[in-house]
Design an enzyme around this catalytic site. Structure first.
Site, PDB file in Angstrom:
ATOM      1  N   PRO A   1       0.828  -1.206   0.000  1.00  0.00           N
ATOM      2  CA  PRO A   1       0.000   0.000   0.000  1.00  0.00           C
ATOM      3  C   PRO A   1       0.858   1.250   0.000  1.00  0.00           C
ATOM      4  O   PRO A   1       1.773   1.391   0.815  1.00  0.00           O
ATOM      5  CB  PRO A   1      -0.808  -0.125   1.291  1.00  0.00           C
ATOM      6  CG  PRO A   1       0.026  -1.006   2.169  1.00  0.00           C
ATOM      7  CD  PRO A   1       0.744  -1.955   1.262  1.00  0.00           C
TER       8      PRO A   1
ATOM      9  N   THR B   1       0.312   5.550  -0.469  1.00  0.00           N
ATOM     10  CA  THR B   1      -0.593   6.676  -0.641  1.00  0.00           C
ATOM     11  C   THR B   1      -0.198   7.490  -1.869  1.00  0.00           C
ATOM     12  O   THR B   1       0.939   7.915  -1.992  1.00  0.00           O
ATOM     13  CB  THR B   1      -0.575   7.568   0.604  1.00  0.00           C
ATOM     14  OG1 THR B   1      -0.958   6.781   1.723  1.00  0.00           O
ATOM     15  CG2 THR B   1      -1.525   8.741   0.461  1.00  0.00           C
TER      16      THR B   1
ATOM     17  N   GLN C   1      -6.832  -1.292   1.946  1.00  0.00           N
ATOM     18  CA  GLN C   1      -6.274  -1.056   3.276  1.00  0.00           C
ATOM     19  C   GLN C   1      -7.154  -0.023   3.971  1.00  0.00           C
ATOM     20  O   GLN C   1      -7.319   1.098   3.478  1.00  0.00           O
ATOM     21  CB  GLN C   1      -4.846  -0.546   3.207  1.00  0.00           C
ATOM     22  CG  GLN C   1      -4.215  -0.438   4.602  1.00  0.00           C
ATOM     23  CD  GLN C   1      -2.853   0.224   4.581  1.00  0.00           C
ATOM     24  OE1 GLN C   1      -2.764   1.435   4.398  1.00  0.00           O
ATOM     25  NE2 GLN C   1      -1.804  -0.545   4.785  1.00  0.00           N
TER      26      GLN C   1
ATOM     27  N   HIS D   1      -4.966  -1.244   8.797  1.00  0.00           N
ATOM     28  CA  HIS D   1      -3.685  -0.549   8.945  1.00  0.00           C
ATOM     29  C   HIS D   1      -3.398  -0.335  10.427  1.00  0.00           C
ATOM     30  O   HIS D   1      -3.875   0.605  11.049  1.00  0.00           O
ATOM     31  CB  HIS D   1      -3.725   0.786   8.213  1.00  0.00           C
ATOM     32  CG  HIS D   1      -2.362   1.388   7.971  1.00  0.00           C
ATOM     33  ND1 HIS D   1      -1.237   1.021   8.670  1.00  0.00           N
ATOM     34  CD2 HIS D   1      -1.947   2.340   7.092  1.00  0.00           C
ATOM     35  CE1 HIS D   1      -0.197   1.716   8.236  1.00  0.00           C
ATOM     36  NE2 HIS D   1      -0.604   2.519   7.271  1.00  0.00           N
TER      37      HIS D   1
ATOM     38  N   TYR E   1      -0.063   5.207  13.059  1.00  0.00           N
ATOM     39  CA  TYR E   1      -1.433   5.677  12.874  1.00  0.00           C
ATOM     40  C   TYR E   1      -2.316   5.150  14.011  1.00  0.00           C
ATOM     41  O   TYR E   1      -1.821   4.549  14.956  1.00  0.00           O
ATOM     42  CB  TYR E   1      -1.929   5.299  11.481  1.00  0.00           C
ATOM     43  CG  TYR E   1      -1.113   5.976  10.405  1.00  0.00           C
ATOM     44  CD1 TYR E   1      -1.110   7.366  10.281  1.00  0.00           C
ATOM     45  CD2 TYR E   1      -0.291   5.252   9.555  1.00  0.00           C
ATOM     46  CE1 TYR E   1      -0.325   8.011   9.332  1.00  0.00           C
ATOM     47  CE2 TYR E   1       0.490   5.884   8.592  1.00  0.00           C
ATOM     48  CZ  TYR E   1       0.471   7.265   8.488  1.00  0.00           C
ATOM     49  OH  TYR E   1       1.249   7.897   7.548  1.00  0.00           O
TER      50      TYR E   1
END
Length: 398
Positions: free
Chosen positions: A57, A59, A134, A201, A206
Site C-alpha cells: 500500500p 498513498t 487497506q 492498517h 497511525y
C-alpha cells in the site's frame, strides 16, 4: 502506507545490492529459481493468489474528494496485468470524522467512493489479479483543520502526538466504539462491492498503532497499561470486522515496529513481547499479518536471522507478508525519500528467504510505482530490465 527509501543505519548491514555484488550473484537472478519460488500459488483463508508477489500500500492522493476514478482503476489494473498476485490498495479512510488528513486520499465509505472502488476491483479482476483495500484511520498524526472534515479534532488514545507531546483529544469510550464501527462498516462494504479481503492498517504510528505503542497510549482504563491491554483496541476492531464479513473473507493486519519519524520505535523488544501482541489478534480472527519493515533482510531480534514477518509466522502459525526496499539499492526513510532515485537490484537474497518459507508473500512498493511489470520481470529473471524508481514518476498514475 509504505513510505519511500531510507539511508542505511549504522547497524543495518549491507544492502542486498552490495551483498549480491560481493557474492557474484547475477542481477537478473536465476529465472527458473525465481519462477519456482515466487510463482507458487498461495492461499489466505480460501483466497488463492497466483503467486507470492503483492503490491504494498502506497498513498498516491489521486482521488479528488475521496473518490477513486478510472485513472486509479487502471493504475492498479496495470500492476495486476503485470503479474502481481495480490494488490493491497493505498490507505483508504474509514467513515469517522477524524480519520483523514487529505482531500485527495480515497474514502472507503459513501456511495460515490464505493462506486469508484467497485470499478477498481472489477478492473483488477479483469486483469487476473486479487485486491484488498487497506482500511485506515490516521489518529493523532492529523493536524487540526486538515482533511475531509477540518472541524474535527485530531483523535488518539491519550491526546498525544508521536513525539509524546499533547495533540488533539483523548478518545472517549463512545469515540472508540464509533471508530470500531467505522472499520466494520468499511469491511462489510468491501465484501459487498467485490473485493477479495481487507487489510487493517495497524502500523507506522497511525491510530491502531497509537493504541499499541506505550509512548502514545497512556490510558489507565482497559485500553491502556501493559502490552496485552494496549492490544485491546486492535483486537476489538478485528472482532468487529470478522463479525461484519463472511467467515471465508480474508482479514489481514498490518503492523510495524517503526513509526513515521520514529524509526527506532519498538512495540516488542523480544519474541515473548511480540507474541503477547500477536496472540490476541490471531485469536480475534486475523488470517494473515503484513509485517512492515524498512529493510526486509535485517533480523528483527538478536540471535536468529528471522525478519519481523518471519517471527510473526513462527509465533502465530498464520500467513505472513514481508516488505521493505525490495528490488532497490536504497532503503526506505519516509516522505523525504520520495526526492531520491534508486537503482534496481537482484533478488537472490529475497529468494533465499522465501525458499526456506521464512514468510509467505513479499510485498513490493516503489519498484512497482516505477515499473508496472516488475512482477513479471522478477518471475522471469529479468529484474535488471526493471525501470528504476525516480521521484519524478510520482506526478502521475502511470
Amino acid at each position: 502506507m509504505e513510505a519511500t527509501e531510507a539511508t542505511p543505519e549504522a547497524t543495518s548491514g549491507a544492502t542486498p545490492a552490495a551483498t549480491d555484488a560481493a557474492t557474484g550473484a547475477a542481477a537478473t537472478g536465476d529465472a527458473g529459481r525465481a519462477a519456482r519460488v515466487l510463482g507458487r500459488p498461495f492461499d489466505i483463508n480460501g483466497l488463492t493468489l497466483r503467486n507470492r508477489i503483492a503490491m504494498a500500500p502506497m498513498t498516491r492522493e489521486f482521488s479528488p474528494d475521496g473518490v477513486p476514478g478510472e485513472d486509479v482503476a487502471q493504475y492498479y489494473a496495470r500492476r495486476a496485468a503485470g503479474g502481481v498476485g495480490l494488490i493491497v490498495t493505498e490507505g483508504t479512510y474509514v467513515g469517522h470524522a477524524s480519520a483523514g488528513s487529505s482531500h485527495r486520499v480515497p474514502h472507503f465509505y459513501g456511495d460515490a467512493a464505493l462506486a469508484g472502488w467497485r470499478g477498481v476491483a472489477e478492473a483488477v479482476h479483469a486483469a487476473g489479479g486479487r485486491i484488498v483495500p487497506q482500511l485506515w484511520h490516521v489518529g493523532a498524526t492529523r493536524d487540526a483543520g486538515q482533511g475531509p472534515l477540518p472541524s474535527a479534532p485530531p483523535a488518539g488514545p491519550s491526546g498525544l502526538g508521536l513525539d509524546g507531546a499533547a495533540k488533539g483529544h483523548a478518545m472517549t469510550g463512545a469515540d472508540i466504539d464509533a471508530v470500531i464501527g467505522a472499520f466494520a462498516e468499511s469491511a462489510a462494504a468491501a465484501e459487498r462491492i467485490g473485493f477479495d479481503g481487507v487489510e487493517l492498517h495497524g502500523a507506522h504510528g497511525y491510530l491502531i498503532d497509537q493504541f499499541l505503542w506505550g509512548r502514545t497510549n497512556r490510558r489507565t482504563d482497559g485500553y491502556g497499561g501493559d502490552l496485552a491491554s494496549r492490544t485491546r483496541f486492535a483486537q476489538e476492531i478485528v472482532e468487529a470486522v470478522r463479525a461484519a464479513v463472511s467467515p471465508a473473507f480474508p482479514v489481514i493486519f498490518r503492523l510495524s515496529q517503526w513509526k513515521a519519524n520514529a524509526f527506532d520505535a519498538r512495540l516488542a523488544e523480544d519474541p515473548a513481547e511480540l507474541d503477547a501482541l500477536l496472540a490476541p489478534l490471531a485469536a480475534a480472527g486475523v488470517d494473515a499479518f503484513h509485517a512492515s519493515t524498512r529493510r526486509y533482510w535485517v533480523p528483527e531480534f538478536d540471535g536468529e536471522d528471522l525478519n519481523l514477518a518471519g517471527w510473526v509466522k513462527k509465533l502465530t502459525g498464520k500467513a505472513s507478508l514481508s516488505v521493505g526496499s525490495v528490488g532497490l539499492d536504497k532503503e526506505f526513510i519516509g516522505p523525504q525519500g520520495f526526492s531520491k532515485e534508486t537503482a534496481s537490484t537482484g533478488i537472490d537474497l529475497l529468494l533465499d528467504r522465501m525458499e526456506r518459507d521464512e514468510f509467505d508473500v513479499i510485498a513490493v512498493g516503489r519498484a512497482l510505482i516505477s515499473d508496472p511489470e516488475w512482477a513479471d520481470k522478477a518471475l522471469s529473471g529479468r529484474v535488471a530490465e526493471a525501470v528504476p524508481y525516480d521521484a519524478g514518476l510520482l506526478g502521475a498514475l502511470r
